[in-house]
Design a protein around this motif. Structure first.
Motif, short mmCIF file in Angstrom:
data_model
loop_
_atom_site.label_atom_id
_atom_site.label_comp_id
_atom_site.label_asym_id
_atom_site.label_seq_id
_atom_site.Cartn_x
_atom_site.Cartn_y
_atom_site.Cartn_z
N SER A 145 0.82 -1.22 0.00
CA SER A 145 0.00 0.00 0.00
C SER A 145 0.85 1.26 0.00
CB SER A 145 -0.96 0.01 1.19
OG SER A 145 -0.25 0.09 2.40
N GLY A 146 2.13 1.16 0.35
CA GLY A 146 3.03 2.31 0.33
C GLY A 146 3.70 2.53 -1.01
N ILE A 147 3.34 1.72 -1.99
CA ILE A 147 3.88 1.86 -3.35
C ILE A 147 2.77 2.45 -4.21
CG2 ILE A 147 4.88 0.70 -5.34
CD1 ILE A 147 5.73 -1.55 -3.35
N LEU A 148 2.99 3.66 -4.70
CA LEU A 148 1.98 4.33 -5.53
C LEU A 148 2.32 4.13 -6.99
CD1 LEU A 148 1.61 7.57 -3.41
CD2 LEU A 148 0.25 5.49 -3.31
N VAL A 149 1.31 3.75 -7.77
CA VAL A 149 1.52 3.40 -9.17
C VAL A 149 0.51 4.08 -10.08
CG1 VAL A 149 2.50 1.14 -8.57
CG2 VAL A 149 0.05 1.32 -8.99
N ARG A 150 0.84 4.08 -11.38
CA ARG A 150 -0.07 4.59 -12.41
C ARG A 150 -0.35 3.42 -13.35
NH1 ARG A 150 2.61 8.75 -14.03
NH2 ARG A 150 1.46 10.20 -12.75
N ILE A 151 -1.63 3.08 -13.52
CA ILE A 151 -2.02 1.95 -14.36
C ILE A 151 -1.62 2.22 -15.80
CG2 ILE A 151 -3.97 0.62 -15.25
CD1 ILE A 151 -5.27 0.94 -12.52
N GLN A 152 -1.11 1.19 -16.45
CA GLN A 152 -0.67 1.27 -17.86
C GLN A 152 -1.83 1.06 -18.81
OE1 GLN A 152 2.87 1.85 -18.82
NE2 GLN A 152 2.39 2.72 -16.86
#
Length: 76
Positions: free
Chosen positions: A69-76
């Motif tokens: 939950s501490g890893i923020l991502v942007r969906i591809q």
């Protein structure tokens, strides 16, 4: 849209945007390949509050939900 890694569904990919973890966990995650712009794929979606597995740099890494939950991502 930027979301926590835990929101990824199985077989969904995303690019890492930011690590919002305590410094010691941030270092460990970075050592495992969770770095900005790295593409991560959810290969096994665990049950609620369980562990999930993610493909990063040709390795499958299992993470607890609280760590992912501490890893923020942007969906591809």
């Amino acid at each position: 849209m930027v979301i926590p890694l835990t929101y990824l569904e199985q077989d969904q990919s995303a690019a890492v945007v930011w690590l919002a973890s305590p410094p010691d966990m941030e270092k460990r995650l970075s050592d495992l390949g969770f770095e900005p712009d790295e593409i991560i794929t959810c290969v096994i979606k665990g049950k609620k509050d369980g562990m999930s597995a993610y493909l990063v740099k040709h390795a499958v890494i299992a993470l607890r939900q609280r760590d992912a939950s501490g890893i923020l991502v942007r969906i591809q």
